[in-house]
Design an enzyme around this catalytic site. Structure first.
Site, PDB file in Angstrom:
ATOM      1  N   TRP A  72       0.814  -1.212   0.000  1.00 24.19           N
ATOM      2  CA  TRP A  72       0.000   0.000   0.000  1.00 24.19           C
ATOM      3  C   TRP A  72       0.847   1.261   0.000  1.00 24.19           C
ATOM      4  O   TRP A  72       0.502   2.245  -0.667  1.00 24.19           O
ATOM      5  CB  TRP A  72      -0.990   0.009   1.158  1.00 24.19           C
ATOM      6  N   ASP A 129      -1.544   6.710   6.392  1.00 20.83           N
ATOM      7  CA  ASP A 129      -2.672   5.922   5.906  1.00 20.83           C
ATOM      8  C   ASP A 129      -2.977   4.898   6.999  1.00 20.83           C
ATOM      9  O   ASP A 129      -2.218   3.959   7.213  1.00 20.83           O
ATOM     10  CB  ASP A 129      -2.282   5.228   4.592  1.00 20.83           C
ATOM     11  N   LYS A 141     -12.422  -1.370   6.479  1.00 23.31           N
ATOM     12  CA  LYS A 141     -11.683  -2.400   7.195  1.00 23.31           C
ATOM     13  C   LYS A 141     -12.212  -2.509   8.630  1.00 23.31           C
ATOM     14  O   LYS A 141     -12.454  -3.576   9.128  1.00 23.31           O
ATOM     15  CB  LYS A 141     -10.184  -2.079   7.220  1.00 23.31           C
TER      16      LYS A 141
HETATM   17  C1  LIG Z   1      -7.636  -1.209   1.689  1.00 19.51           C
HETATM   18  C2  LIG Z   1      -6.548  -0.228   1.768  1.00 19.51           C
HETATM   19  C3  LIG Z   1      -6.445   0.835   0.858  1.00 19.51           C
HETATM   20  C4  LIG Z   1      -7.388   1.003  -0.314  1.00 19.51           C
HETATM   21  O1  LIG Z   1      -8.665   1.316   0.089  1.00 19.51           O
HETATM   22  P1  LIG Z   1      -9.811   1.661  -0.973  1.00 19.51           P
HETATM   23  O2  LIG Z   1     -10.899   2.158  -0.116  1.00 19.51           O
HETATM   24  O3  LIG Z   1     -10.139   0.383  -1.679  1.00 19.51           O
HETATM   25  O4  LIG Z   1      -9.295   2.690  -1.899  1.00 19.51           O
HETATM   26  C5  LIG Z   1      -5.410   1.735   1.037  1.00 19.51           C
HETATM   27  N1  LIG Z   1      -4.535   1.610   2.049  1.00 19.51           N
HETATM   28  C6  LIG Z   1      -4.599   0.584   2.926  1.00 19.51           C
HETATM   29  C7  LIG Z   1      -3.593   0.484   4.012  1.00 19.51           C
HETATM   30  C8  LIG Z   1      -5.606  -0.358   2.813  1.00 19.51           C
HETATM   31  O5  LIG Z   1      -5.678  -1.377   3.687  1.00 19.51           O
END
Ligand SMILES: *Cc1c(COP(=O)(O)O)cnc(C)c1O
Length: 363
Positions: A103, A174, A198
């Protein structure tokens, strides 16, 4: 399994707390005495405005977010923030990113379209099995921000507190796959964002927590108006029609976290679940967990038998008995159990006994 529901270890979209789903079902036809579902009310109504104020206040209380930070709800998930962060924040055109896996690599690739990206540290030499120690990291004085992915969902790594960068540039994180899973000192960050699917609600939106001094007039006229933090902040996150449904669902989950002892208590529950799983894996002769102990994620437990076909068979057998979502991400293979807030200890125990049985019959 209660109510015909499975043990859900999906990485995202992921498990939601059952009591919250029941509340949502109860509210569906008549939300808050409006005679409508929350999907049908006007985003300009007094009822919806009250909901927005409540979610803002509850999230501030839960995380201890200082006044000088704004909370934005933006569509496009976490992925849109890969672009929005550099586009809004690269005033000097330069940022430092730490590469810890899938990511952060994606975020780096996207940020390079907007300015100069220095990869200030990387876990690639260690096969992304360890978070690099960035406590002594130094960056050029005109660096606009330092970026980390706080939990690598695919590799199963989390930043240990003492390895995080401490520079004069604002820290951007993030937090998608660890958001609200443990206490967080928001004042250490310039900006935190998280896709909510998540640990919090339905996919499609991201929550952005941003320090007010970083909300600025963006010089690039080509930047889509929707993506500007200054515009979103000035319009209370509804410059256009917001995702009322997702905001409502996130609000219910935030309330349930407040009711169940806040983030300290959530962290204790999450540690306990992860301990059960890692302890089993470390004592097993069949399975290994490849991530360095100090860097292990409490949310995404990555493991393998070392045999691709056997891993695939285990994931399939598990699904057959109602243990869902333990197949590793397609880019890395192996197995992964995501143990987000809404996954119960009971589900983790069920997974361990499943894996144990498997072990004794396979050895
Ligand atoms: C799932 C995830 C993303 C992407 O999320 P979307 O909502 O599908 O754009 C980005 N960063 C991390 C750490 C993730 O787990």
């Amino acid at each position: 399994m209660k109510n015909g529901r499975v043990h859900n270890f999906n990485a995202g979209p992921a498990a939601m707390p059952l009591p919250v789903l029941e509340e949502i079902r109860r509210d569906l036809l008549d939300w808050n005495g409006t005679g409508m579902s929350v999907m049908e009310v006007s985003h300009r109504s007094a009822e919806y405005a009250a909901l927005e104020r409540e979610v803002d206040a509850d999230l501030r209380e839960l995380m201890g977010i200082p006044e000088r930070y704004k909370i934005l709800f933006m569509q496009g998930g976490a992925t849109l923030q890969f672009a929005a962060v550099p586009w809004n924040l690269m005033i000097n055109g330069r940022a430092a990113y730490i590469d810890t896996g899938s990511w952060s690599s994606k975020a780096i690739k996207e940020a390079r379209r907007y300015g100069e990206v220095e990869v200030a540290a990387s876990g690639s030499a260690d096969g992304y099995r360890k978070i690099p120690d960035c406590s002594q990291l130094e960056v050029a004085p005109d660096t606009d921000f330092v970026y980390i992915c706080e939990n690598e969902t695919i590799g199963g790594l989390t930043w240990p507190e003492e390895r995080k960068p401490r520079t004069s540039a604002p820290l951007v994180a993030d937090q998608s796959s660890m958001f609200l899973s443990r206490p967080c000192d928001v004042s250490r960050y310039g900006l935190i964002y998280a896709g909510v699917q998540k640990n919090l609600g339905p996919a499609g939106i991201a929550i952005v927590i941003v320090r007010e001094d970083l909300i600025r007039d963006v010089p690039d006229p080509k930047m889509p108006t929707y993506m500007r933090y200054d515009v979103q902040a000035a319009n209370g996150s509804h410059y256009n029609t917001p995702n009322c449904w997702a905001a409502y669902c996130c609000g219910r989950v935030i309330k349930s976290l407040l009711r169940s002892g806040g983030l300290e208590a959530a962290h204790e529950r999450n540690k306990k679940k992860a301990d059960i799983l890692y302890e089993f894996l470390d004592s097993s002769s069949t399975f290994t967990a490849p991530v360095e102990r100090e860097s292990r994620s409490l949310m995404n437990v990555v493991f393998t038998t070392g045999d691709k076909d056997l891993d695939a068979k285990i994931a399939k057998d598990a699904a057959d008995v109602g243990i869902v979502g333990i197949k590793g991400h397609k880019s890395v293979g192996g197995l992964r159990a995501s143990t987000y807030n809404a996954v119960s200890e009971e589900s983790v125990e069920a997974l361990v006994s499943f894996l144990k049985k498997y072990q004794t019959t396979q050895v």
